[in-house]
Design a protein around this motif. Structure first.
Motif, PDB file in Angstrom:
ATOM      1  N   SER A 183       4.155   5.639  -5.527  1.00 47.63           N
ATOM      2  CA  SER A 183       4.341   5.706  -6.973  1.00 47.63           C
ATOM      3  C   SER A 183       3.366   6.674  -7.632  1.00 47.63           C
ATOM      4  O   SER A 183       3.632   7.166  -8.736  1.00 47.63           O
ATOM      5  CB  SER A 183       4.186   4.314  -7.590  1.00 47.63           C
ATOM      6  OG  SER A 183       2.859   3.834  -7.416  1.00 47.63           O
ATOM      7  N   VAL A 184       2.254   6.970  -6.958  1.00 43.72           N
ATOM      8  CA  VAL A 184       1.287   7.927  -7.495  1.00 43.72           C
ATOM      9  C   VAL A 184       1.588   9.343  -7.016  1.00 43.72           C
ATOM     10  O   VAL A 184       1.602  10.299  -7.798  1.00 43.72           O
ATOM     11  CB  VAL A 184      -0.153   7.538  -7.087  1.00 43.72           C
ATOM     12  CG1 VAL A 184      -1.153   8.596  -7.558  1.00 43.72           C
ATOM     13  CG2 VAL A 184      -0.524   6.179  -7.655  1.00 43.72           C
ATOM     14  N   LEU A 185       1.876   9.483  -5.733  1.00 46.80           N
ATOM     15  CA  LEU A 185       2.000  10.809  -5.119  1.00 46.80           C
ATOM     16  C   LEU A 185       3.376  11.438  -5.312  1.00 46.80           C
ATOM     17  O   LEU A 185       3.508  12.665  -5.265  1.00 46.80           O
ATOM     18  CB  LEU A 185       1.706  10.710  -3.620  1.00 46.80           C
ATOM     19  CG  LEU A 185       0.273  10.313  -3.254  1.00 46.80           C
ATOM     20  CD1 LEU A 185       0.189   9.963  -1.779  1.00 46.80           C
ATOM     21  CD2 LEU A 185      -0.695  11.435  -3.591  1.00 46.80           C
ATOM     22  N   ALA A 186       4.399  10.621  -5.505  1.00 43.19           N
ATOM     23  CA  ALA A 186       5.768  11.150  -5.541  1.00 43.19           C
ATOM     24  C   ALA A 186       6.406  11.043  -6.917  1.00 43.19           C
ATOM     25  O   ALA A 186       7.627  10.932  -7.029  1.00 43.19           O
ATOM     26  CB  ALA A 186       6.631  10.429  -4.507  1.00 43.19           C
ATOM     27  N   GLY A 187       5.596  11.054  -7.971  1.00 47.21           N
ATOM     28  CA  GLY A 187       6.153  11.061  -9.318  1.00 47.21           C
ATOM     29  C   GLY A 187       6.695   9.727  -9.771  1.00 47.21           C
ATOM     30  O   GLY A 187       7.629   9.684 -10.578  1.00 47.21           O
ATOM     31  N   GLY A 188       6.127   8.629  -9.278  1.00 46.04           N
ATOM     32  CA  GLY A 188       6.563   7.306  -9.689  1.00 46.04           C
ATOM     33  C   GLY A 188       5.966   6.892 -11.023  1.00 46.04           C
ATOM     34  O   GLY A 188       5.430   7.710 -11.778  1.00 46.04           O
ATOM     35  N   PHE A 189       6.035   5.579 -11.310  1.00 47.94           N
ATOM     36  CA  PHE A 189       5.598   5.103 -12.625  1.00 47.94           C
ATOM     37  C   PHE A 189       4.092   5.206 -12.819  1.00 47.94           C
ATOM     38  O   PHE A 189       3.603   5.147 -13.958  1.00 47.94           O
ATOM     39  CB  PHE A 189       6.067   3.655 -12.835  1.00 47.94           C
ATOM     40  CG  PHE A 189       5.427   2.666 -11.887  1.00 47.94           C
ATOM     41  CD1 PHE A 189       4.323   1.940 -12.255  1.00 47.94           C
ATOM     42  CD2 PHE A 189       5.973   2.460 -10.617  1.00 47.94           C
ATOM     43  CE1 PHE A 189       3.743   1.025 -11.397  1.00 47.94           C
ATOM     44  CE2 PHE A 189       5.411   1.547  -9.751  1.00 47.94           C
ATOM     45  CZ  PHE A 189       4.283   0.828 -10.137  1.00 47.94           C
ATOM     46  N   LEU A 190       3.310   5.367 -11.741  1.00 49.08           N
ATOM     47  CA  LEU A 190       1.864   5.508 -11.860  1.00 49.08           C
ATOM     48  C   LEU A 190       1.401   6.962 -11.838  1.00 49.08           C
ATOM     49  O   LEU A 190       0.209   7.229 -11.983  1.00 49.08           O
ATOM     50  CB  LEU A 190       1.168   4.748 -10.717  1.00 49.08           C
ATOM     51  CG  LEU A 190       1.256   3.224 -10.751  1.00 49.08           C
ATOM     52  CD1 LEU A 190       0.603   2.620  -9.520  1.00 49.08           C
ATOM     53  CD2 LEU A 190       0.601   2.672 -12.020  1.00 49.08           C
ATOM     54  N   ALA A 191       2.319   7.885 -11.658  1.00 47.04           N
ATOM     55  CA  ALA A 191       1.943   9.289 -11.513  1.00 47.04           C
ATOM     56  C   ALA A 191       1.291   9.840 -12.780  1.00 47.04           C
ATOM     57  O   ALA A 191       0.239  10.495 -12.727  1.00 47.04           O
ATOM     58  CB  ALA A 191       3.163  10.130 -11.131  1.00 47.04           C
TER      59      ALA A 191
ATOM     60  N   ALA B 141       0.832  -1.205   0.000  1.00 52.08           N
ATOM     61  CA  ALA B 141       0.000   0.000   0.000  1.00 52.08           C
ATOM     62  C   ALA B 141       0.864   1.252   0.000  1.00 52.08           C
ATOM     63  O   ALA B 141       0.559   2.236  -0.692  1.00 52.08           O
ATOM     64  CB  ALA B 141      -0.925  -0.008   1.220  1.00 52.08           C
ATOM     65  N   PHE B 142       1.956   1.222   0.747  1.00 57.62           N
ATOM     66  CA  PHE B 142       2.873   2.365   0.793  1.00 57.62           C
ATOM     67  C   PHE B 142       3.529   2.587  -0.576  1.00 57.62           C
ATOM     68  O   PHE B 142       3.594   3.724  -1.069  1.00 57.62           O
ATOM     69  CB  PHE B 142       3.937   2.113   1.860  1.00 57.62           C
ATOM     70  CG  PHE B 142       5.003   3.175   1.938  1.00 57.62           C
ATOM     71  CD1 PHE B 142       4.738   4.393   2.542  1.00 57.62           C
ATOM     72  CD2 PHE B 142       6.262   2.961   1.402  1.00 57.62           C
ATOM     73  CE1 PHE B 142       5.717   5.377   2.600  1.00 57.62           C
ATOM     74  CE2 PHE B 142       7.250   3.934   1.460  1.00 57.62           C
ATOM     75  CZ  PHE B 142       6.962   5.150   2.066  1.00 57.62           C
TER      76      PHE B 142
END
Length: 331
Positions: free
Chosen positions: A261-269, A255-256
């Motif tokens: 990956s969404v909030l910190a510019g990861g591959f899902l951002a 979950a972390f």
């Protein structure tokens, strides 16, 4: 009824004790890492001061807060005599600290960050040591000024001849993660620890943006609590305590990583940004798709936990009934 009350009263101090222990351990690890990243060969230790200790507590608190939840669940898994109702006060306090106390505390810290930040003096590498420079070169500083202007030699390890170069009064770049490559090569942090450090730094950036942004941005950020709470409920997932422990920590880490990956510019951002832009929510800094995904994780993990917890309780009751029946037969 008495067991429920005792369990609820017992788990609250356990939660805060575990948080304090994790906070102090994380603070000293932060101070040790900061010392290693700023020290140069031949210099003294300068990062075990009160201001660095306070800074370590502040920076460690958000990460410790996330993982205090599963650690408290470990305690409940270890002590089977505790009632499942003890999860209620512990999770209420956990969510309140995350959603209300954390932004209030860090907002004050951000306002006073200039007063709380210890003075950092960038120390250039000391002369008289051979150091690696990438995978190809070895460098030796014969002299070094306080301003980082150096003279020395550079050796190209891939050449057999004509591999020695000299340089004089050259400005050295000191903006690396470690001030001294000699210290970095001596420590040799495992790859998983390097990734963890980068992840924690990225989480702090996402947390800062959420707290200093609009309310909708913070509400979207708080949706991470949904799968984290579901992970903490897995205390009776199986009669084997190790299974419950692994599932609790594993789902917390997943979950972390997902939210990071969404909030910190990861591959899902980028995919999440495009979807939210299509939904016309970006003007309000909302992230409805992230909220929906975290809600879905809550339902998925919560449903699995409910199913296996009921199954485990029924198996325990059946085994207890068989044990009671066998005892009566012997009597």
């Amino acid at each position: 009824m008495n067991n429920i009350v005792k369990s609820c009263l017992k788990i609250i101090p356990v939660y805060f004790i575990l948080m304090a222990l994790c906070l102090f351990a994380a603070t000293f690890l932060y101070m040790f890492y900061t010392m290693c990243s700023t020290i140069v060969a031949g210099s003294g230790i300068t990062h075990f001061t009160l201001l660095h200790f306070i800074q370590g507590i502040i920076l460690s608190f958000p990460i410790v807060l996330i993982f205090t939840g599963p650690f408290t669940s470990f305690y409940i898994i270890r002590h089977r005599e505790l009632s499942l109702w003890c999860l209620v006060p512990f999770l209420l306090i956990h969510c309140a600290l995350f959603a209300f106390a954390q932004p209030a505390f860090l907002s004050l810290v951000y306002d006073q960050k200039e007063n709380l930040a210890p003075e950092e003096n960038i120390v250039p590498p000391s002369p008289g040591y051979f150091r690696t420079l990438g995978d190809k070169y070895i460098i030796y500083y014969s002299s070094m000024t306080d301003a980082g202007v150096a003279s020395g030699i550079l050796i190209d390890t891939e050449k057999a001849t004509d591999n020695l170069y000299t340089f004089h009064n050259t400005k050295i770049n000191t903006n690396n993660e470690f001030a001294d490559s000699l210290i970095f090569s001596s420590i040799k942090l495992p790859m998983i620890i390097q990734h963890a450090i980068r992840s924690f730094k990225s989480w702090h950036i996402a947390l800062y943006n959420a707290i200093t942004g609009k309310k909708g941005q913070w509400l979207s950020f708080c949706s991470v609590l949904l799968p984290l709470v579901a992970s903490c409920l897995m205390v009776k997932l199986s009669r084997w305590r190790l299974v419950s422990l692994i599932m609790t920590m594993g789902s917390t880490i997943l979950a972390f990583i997902f939210n990071l990956s969404v909030l910190a510019g990861g591959f899902l951002a980028e995919p999440f940004y495009n979807a939210n832009f299509a939904l016309s929510f970006m003007d309000h800094k909302l992230n409805p798709l992230l909220v929906l995904c975290n809600g879905g994780l809550l339902l998925l993990l919560g449903g699995l936990t409910l199913f296996f917890t009921i199954r485990t309780i029924r198996v325990d009751e059946h085994l207890n009934d068989d044990h009671s029946f066998q005892t009566e037969e012997r009597d």
